[in-house]
Design an enzyme around this catalytic site. Structure first.
Site, PDB file in Angstrom:
ATOM      1  N   TYR A  15      12.015   6.664  21.589  1.00  0.00           N
ATOM      2  CA  TYR A  15      11.994   7.918  21.462  1.00  0.00           C
ATOM      3  C   TYR A  15      13.604   8.777  21.485  1.00  0.00           C
ATOM      4  CZ  TYR A  15       9.687  12.335  19.453  1.00  0.00           C
ATOM      5  OH  TYR A  15      10.313  13.780  18.399  1.00  0.00           O
ATOM      6  N   ASP A  52      19.528   8.443  27.188  1.00  0.00           N
ATOM      7  CA  ASP A  52      18.517   9.626  27.051  1.00  0.00           C
ATOM      8  C   ASP A  52      18.098   9.791  27.545  1.00  0.00           C
ATOM      9  OD1 ASP A  52      16.425   9.757  23.999  1.00  0.00           O
ATOM     10  OD2 ASP A  52      16.706  10.946  26.154  1.00  0.00           O
ATOM     11  N   LYS A  91      13.872  18.657  28.684  1.00  0.00           N
ATOM     12  CA  LYS A  91      12.860  18.394  29.834  1.00  0.00           C
ATOM     13  C   LYS A  91      13.344  19.766  31.630  1.00  0.00           C
ATOM     14  CE  LYS A  91      10.992  14.589  27.800  1.00  0.00           C
ATOM     15  NZ  LYS A  91       9.091  14.819  27.508  1.00  0.00           N
TER      16      LYS A  91
HETATM   17  P1  KE4 Z   1      11.949  17.530  22.599  1.00  0.00           P
HETATM   18  O1  KE4 Z   1      12.938  17.442  21.461  1.00  0.00           O
HETATM   19  O2  KE4 Z   1      10.419  16.993  22.329  1.00  0.00           O
HETATM   20  O3  KE4 Z   1      12.236  18.586  23.608  1.00  0.00           O
HETATM   21  O4  KE4 Z   1      13.010  16.106  23.187  1.00  0.00           O
HETATM   22  C1  KE4 Z   1      12.664  14.680  22.323  1.00  0.00           C
HETATM   23  C2  KE4 Z   1      12.807  13.459  23.415  1.00  0.00           C
HETATM   24  C3  KE4 Z   1      13.864  13.254  23.389  1.00  0.00           C
HETATM   25  N1  KE4 Z   1      13.618  11.406  24.116  1.00  0.00           N
HETATM   26  C4  KE4 Z   1      13.133  11.411  25.227  1.00  0.00           C
HETATM   27  C5  KE4 Z   1      13.890   9.894  25.902  1.00  0.00           C
HETATM   28  C6  KE4 Z   1      12.235  12.510  24.820  1.00  0.00           C
HETATM   29  O5  KE4 Z   1      11.012  11.543  25.966  1.00  0.00           O
HETATM   30  C7  KE4 Z   1      11.715  13.378  24.309  1.00  0.00           C
HETATM   31  C8  KE4 Z   1      10.327  13.917  24.425  1.00  0.00           C
HETATM   32  N2  KE4 Z   1       9.196  13.290  25.009  1.00  0.00           N
HETATM   33  C9  KE4 Z   1       8.236  13.537  24.171  1.00  0.00           C
HETATM   34  C10 KE4 Z   1       6.893  13.050  25.451  1.00  0.00           C
HETATM   35  N3  KE4 Z   1       7.346  11.169  25.041  1.00  0.00           N
HETATM   36  C11 KE4 Z   1       7.984  14.779  24.140  1.00  0.00           C
HETATM   37  C12 KE4 Z   1       6.141  15.747  23.961  1.00  0.00           C
HETATM   38  C13 KE4 Z   1       6.419  15.730  22.329  1.00  0.00           C
HETATM   39  O6  KE4 Z   1       6.730  14.958  21.523  1.00  0.00           O
HETATM   40  O7  KE4 Z   1       5.030  16.821  22.292  1.00  0.00           O
END
Ligand code: KE4
Length: 428
Positions: free
Chosen positions: A143, A238, A266
């Site tokens: 993701y 990523d 993060k």
């Molecule tokens: P954000 O747009 O949520 O800040 O980041 C997206 C993203 C991109 N790449 C990786 C590897 C990620 O894990 C994420 C977001 N992770 C999720 C949980 N696995 C965030 C939690 C959520 O969606 O509320």
């Protein structure tokens, strides 16, 4: 009498879709009603009913030094007293950029944005603009945020044409995304044999954290680097989740691979909204205003967020920081595996430094997406609630990684393993 969280959830659902601002928080992955957290400190969350939990989500990764760390709090308050946002260049943006470049040698220049999604979306546009090619490759189960080109799964057909995973993503756009199997280099070789000259980039989580925690197989990342270089495609790591979490120099430092573009989020914001993408100047200078590839953001480089991120990264400089994280994660996962064995429950874990994965499976280790999907999700759901009732907050999904912070110590792990012994017995 509904508890406070349940009352708040009812109210939230009347004015926020699903009562949440991000779907995974709604507990649909585990059932039941989400707890509403009112405050946090160190390794702990406190809900609106005053219950305390050992926190293994850490806001999905950012809280690597623990909640409300005094140094991070002081940095935010100091910046707060001078104003929260100016829409102008500020010195602190440069200081965080310099810190990122010092910690990740493959990054000579970095652009701040406000989320991991925005960073990944911008990295894809940069790769397409820089190479003049339109197709991208991602991996099933990985993701990268919710940008259209990345909400795509494997379709049928020889070229594994992408199909949208969400309404609203045009098929024409999804078609430009090819989906490969994580840890399967032969699959990637086949894709590049078919479409190599059209592929702008491969984007990968160097350690998968969104199909739960699945480390790269030996040679997998090296293979990605070789195949993309051979075909003139860019390799995008990523590292939104792995950045600064698994090693001082992130996953690329841990595995010794140099990607072309790195996506961050993060930890880099320490809990405030920050994403970033960076790489060699020869690529990054293609981004506006030095180059033609447009990218922008009102709150990009927000001074308060920069202060939080910089203070967090500076704490990671402490000698042995990541070694201690690794030790505690090992103590936790090995203790959980023993507790499961003693209860006769098929269970295994994965871990890489400060991130880990829990799997209800008889398999010795989980190595790819198919094996993750074969795990006993229903038993995880019951385990999740048994742990929650005993004051341990795990990620509310069988497909999410868990995180340990520098604030987790002997006490927190002892409490967790005590709860786990009872929880495994309950789900036997
Ligand atoms: P954000 O747009 O949520 O800040 O980041 C997206 C993203 C991109 N790449 C990786 C590897 C990620 O894990 C994420 C977001 N992770 C999720 C949980 N696995 C965030 C939690 C959520 O969606 O509320």
């Amino acid at each position: 009498m509904l508890d406070r969280s349940a009352q708040l959830f009812n109210a939230a659902q009347r004015c926020i879709p699903g009562g949440v601002n991000s779907p995974v928080r709604a507990f649909n992955g585990v059932g039941g009603s989400p707890v509403f957290i009112s405050r946090a400190e160190g390794a702990y969350l406190f809900d609106e009913d005053g219950n305390r939990y050992v926190d293994y989500v850490g806001s999905w990764g950012p809280m690597i030094v623990g909640h409300l760390h005094p140094s991070v709090r002081a940095a935010i308050v100091d910046q707060l007293d001078r104003g929260v946002s100016f829409g102008t260049p500020t010195a602190i943006e440069t200081r965080l950029a310099e810190k990122v470049c010092a910690l990740i040698p493959s990054i000579e220049k970095v652009r701040m944005v406000s989320s991991g999604t925005e960073a990944a979306m911008s990295a894809i546009r940069l790769a397409r603009g820089f190479t003049g090619r339109s197709r991208i490759v991602k991996f099933e189960g990985c993701y990268h945020g919710h940008a259209d080109s990345l909400l795509v799964k494997a379709g049928s057909g020889a070229l594994t044409m992408g199909v949208p995973t969400s309404p609203g993503v045009p098929a024409e756009l999804a078609n430009l995304t090819i989906t490969a199997s994580f840890n399967d280099l032969q699959d990637l070789e086949r894709i590049f044999a078919d479409a190599g000259p059209e592929i702008a980039a491969v984007i990968v989580e160097p350690i998968a954290g969104n199909m739960n925690c699945v480390p790269p197989a030996p040679g997998f990342l090296e293979g990605l680097r070789e195949i993309t270089a051979k075909h003139g495609s860019l390799l995008i790591f990523d590292e939104v989740m792995t950045g600064f979490r698994v090693h001082r120099h992130s996953a690329q430092g841990l595995y010794g691979i140099t990607p072309d573009i790195t996506v961050l989020g993060k930890v880099i914001g320490g809990g405030l909204p920050v994403g970033a993408f960076g790489g060699p100047a020869r690529i990054m200078d293609s981004i506006a205003p030095t180059g033609p590839i447009y990218q922008a953001g009102t709150l990009s480089g927000n001074p308060l967020a920069m202060a939080s991120g910089l203070a967090t990264l500076e704490l990671l400089d402490a000698p042995g920081f990541h070694a201690r994280l690794e030790e505690n994660t090992a103590r936790l996962t090995e203790g959980l595996e023993k507790a499961a064995r003693d209860a006769g429950v098929p269970f295994t874990t994965n871990r890489v430094a400060g991130m880990f994965g829990l799997f209800f499976s008889a398999a010795p280790r989980i190595t790819n997406y198919a094996e993750v999907k074969a795990c006993d999700v229903e038993r995880f759901q019951r385990f999740f609630h048994e742990m929650l009732q005993r004051g341990v907050y795990l990620a509310p999904s069988a497909f999410e990684a868990g995180f340990i912070s520098a604030a987790h110590g002997e006490d927190e792990i002892r409490q967790t393993l005590e709860a786990a012994r009872a929880a495994f017995t309950a789900v036997r």
